[in-house]
Structures are given as structure tokens and as C-alpha cells.
Design an enzyme around this catalytic site. Sequence first.
Site, PDB file in Angstrom:
ATOM      1  N   ARG A   1     -16.883  -0.938  -3.984  1.00  0.00           N
ATOM      2  CA  ARG A   1     -16.297   0.393  -4.025  1.00  0.00           C
ATOM      3  C   ARG A   1     -16.836   1.192  -2.834  1.00  0.00           C
ATOM      4  O   ARG A   1     -17.996   1.004  -2.427  1.00  0.00           O
ATOM      5  CB  ARG A   1     -16.648   1.119  -5.336  1.00  0.00           C
TER       6      ARG A   1
ATOM      7  N   HIS B   1      -8.028  -1.505   0.868  1.00  0.00           N
ATOM      8  CA  HIS B   1      -8.272  -1.787  -0.551  1.00  0.00           C
ATOM      9  C   HIS B   1      -7.237  -2.766  -1.101  1.00  0.00           C
ATOM     10  O   HIS B   1      -6.488  -2.469  -2.028  1.00  0.00           O
ATOM     11  CB  HIS B   1      -8.286  -0.496  -1.371  1.00  0.00           C
TER      12      HIS B   1
ATOM     13  N   GLU C   1     -11.407   7.614   0.220  1.00  0.00           N
ATOM     14  CA  GLU C   1     -10.328   6.636   0.128  1.00  0.00           C
ATOM     15  C   GLU C   1      -9.125   7.274  -0.557  1.00  0.00           C
ATOM     16  O   GLU C   1      -9.296   7.879  -1.622  1.00  0.00           O
ATOM     17  CB  GLU C   1     -10.801   5.418  -0.655  1.00  0.00           C
TER      18      GLU C   1
END
Length: 315
Positions: free
Chosen positions: A228, A275, A256
Amino acid sequence: MTVDVWLPIPPEEIAGLPEGPDYLFWDGGEDFPADPADCAFYVVPYMKSSETGVRPLPAMGSVQVVQTLSAGIDHVQPGLKYLRPGVQLCNARGVHEASTGELALTLILASLRGVPDFVRAQDKGEWLGGFRPALADRSVLIVGYGSIGSAIEDRLTPFELARVARVARSARTTARGPVHPLAELPALLPEADVVILSTPLNETTRHLVDAEFLARMKDGALLVNVARGPVVDTEALLAELERGRITAALDVTDPEPLPQGHPLWQASGVLISPHVGGPTSAFMPRAKRLIVDQLGRFVNREPLRNVILTTGPTG
């Protein structure tokens, strides 16, 4: 009494769902498919914002299970305070290992062998030769040795590595060798040519990769993040990248999505993918199998898999 099950995949597309519940499709749209108060089993929409996934939770007074389709649960944790005691939160262990393991290996090889430079040269019609580091004979450190960390090592095994070191929250022994506790991480970092992050995001791991962590990495080492974004302190990473001392390959960032103009886009020695560790063709069949298995257990009152926590008096 029939209960409602909310699914982010149309139920007619999932073979083998057990009989009994009413299956309702909701993938994060503005309108709910029914009254959230009647939902007993909620499968959280995949790759949607935290706000979307949490939105129905305050009204889900009858929910018994919240099932994510991601390995991490940090995106639903803000909504747990709305749930009554005894609700089981389950993650998607077994769904993303193949895809994330593939991407981790892709990022490592692309970074070491200079693939981004080749692509840029191809755009300009240039033949870019040169000497590049190989993955063979390198020392790799996997930080976060759960099912995804293990899957990454599966894919690294044929590459003639000098060493693989493994770190998790607590020490244990595996068939491949020891897993070191997090407390031993500082001593392991200086020996690693490649450091792979595959740890969940929690209060222990938030900004785990800070200035001190990065300073312990050896000169020329590669940092790979498929965990993450907030596991890494972005400002600290930028400082090291600007010095040119290490390189990085990031499937996740903080913030993000990474906004246009953010300095990470132009930082030297960094490869960024948006991602995409989980969303591949491998996702859907594995997600469907998980949903069918969990709902079969739910209907038959059998223990569920992948239970991360059960809510208490305060959620």
C-alpha cells in the site's frame, strides 16, 4: 427467513451460489439494490473508493459478514465503527497471489534490466545498448511474508538468487527457511539488493519505510512496493531518489492516484505502475470461487475462511 446478500458481480454470472439467500447486485452505484438493513452478507465492491465501500455500512444493522475482494482491509476499516458486535470481516486471501506475484517479478526485472529506458529509446528510434544488472546472484528481502509474500518467492525461485530473506510481524519457520520478526528488519536491510514490500497497511506498517529505513538500504538497491502507498514515506523516498542512491518500482503510491505534476512522476530511477497488482484476468475466477465457498459456509453455518477480525462492542 430469507436474507439478502449483496454482490459486486451479477449473481447470474457466478456458478454454484448456494440456494437460500436473495442475491442482489451492487457495484458501488448511487442507488442501493434494496434496504441495507436487510443485508446479511456484504461483498464490498472491488477497486472502488473507501467512501463507496463504506457508504452502506451505517445502515447495515443486520449484517453478519463483510467480505472484501482485496487482500487489504484498510479501505473498509473506517466503517467498522458503524457495525454491531460480532460481525466478521474477511479478506480475499487466495485471490490476488498469482497476479501480485507476477507484477512484483515484472517490476523487478523491468527495473533492473532497464526496460523503461528501452521503451523511451524506442519511441525516439534509438538503439540503446549497455550493461545492466541481472536478478541472478542478487539478495532479496521480502517484507511482509504472508500469502502474497510467499507467492512472490515462488516466482523468484528459478532466478538463481544468492539469498532470500523474509520478514513478518513475528518469527516462524517455513519449508523454505526462517521468517524473521519485524524487529530484525534493520539488520537485514543493508544486505539486500532488492527490497520487496508486500505487507498489509496498519498502524505498525504506516510509514514503515521512512528515512531511517531507506538510509539502511545499500547503495544501488531497488525498493519494490506492491503493498500500500502509505507503507512508504513519500517525502523520504523522494529525497533518496533525488540523490540517486537507490531506485524504486511502485505499484502503489501515497497519494493515490498520483496527481499530475507530482514529483514522483519525474523522479530519477523510479518505475510507476497504476495499482494493477490485482486486476488481471486471474482475478475474476478466483474471486468467484472465494464468494461461492464463503457463502456455502455461511448458509451451512460452517466457519468462514480468511476472518481478519470480529467486531466488538465499539466496532
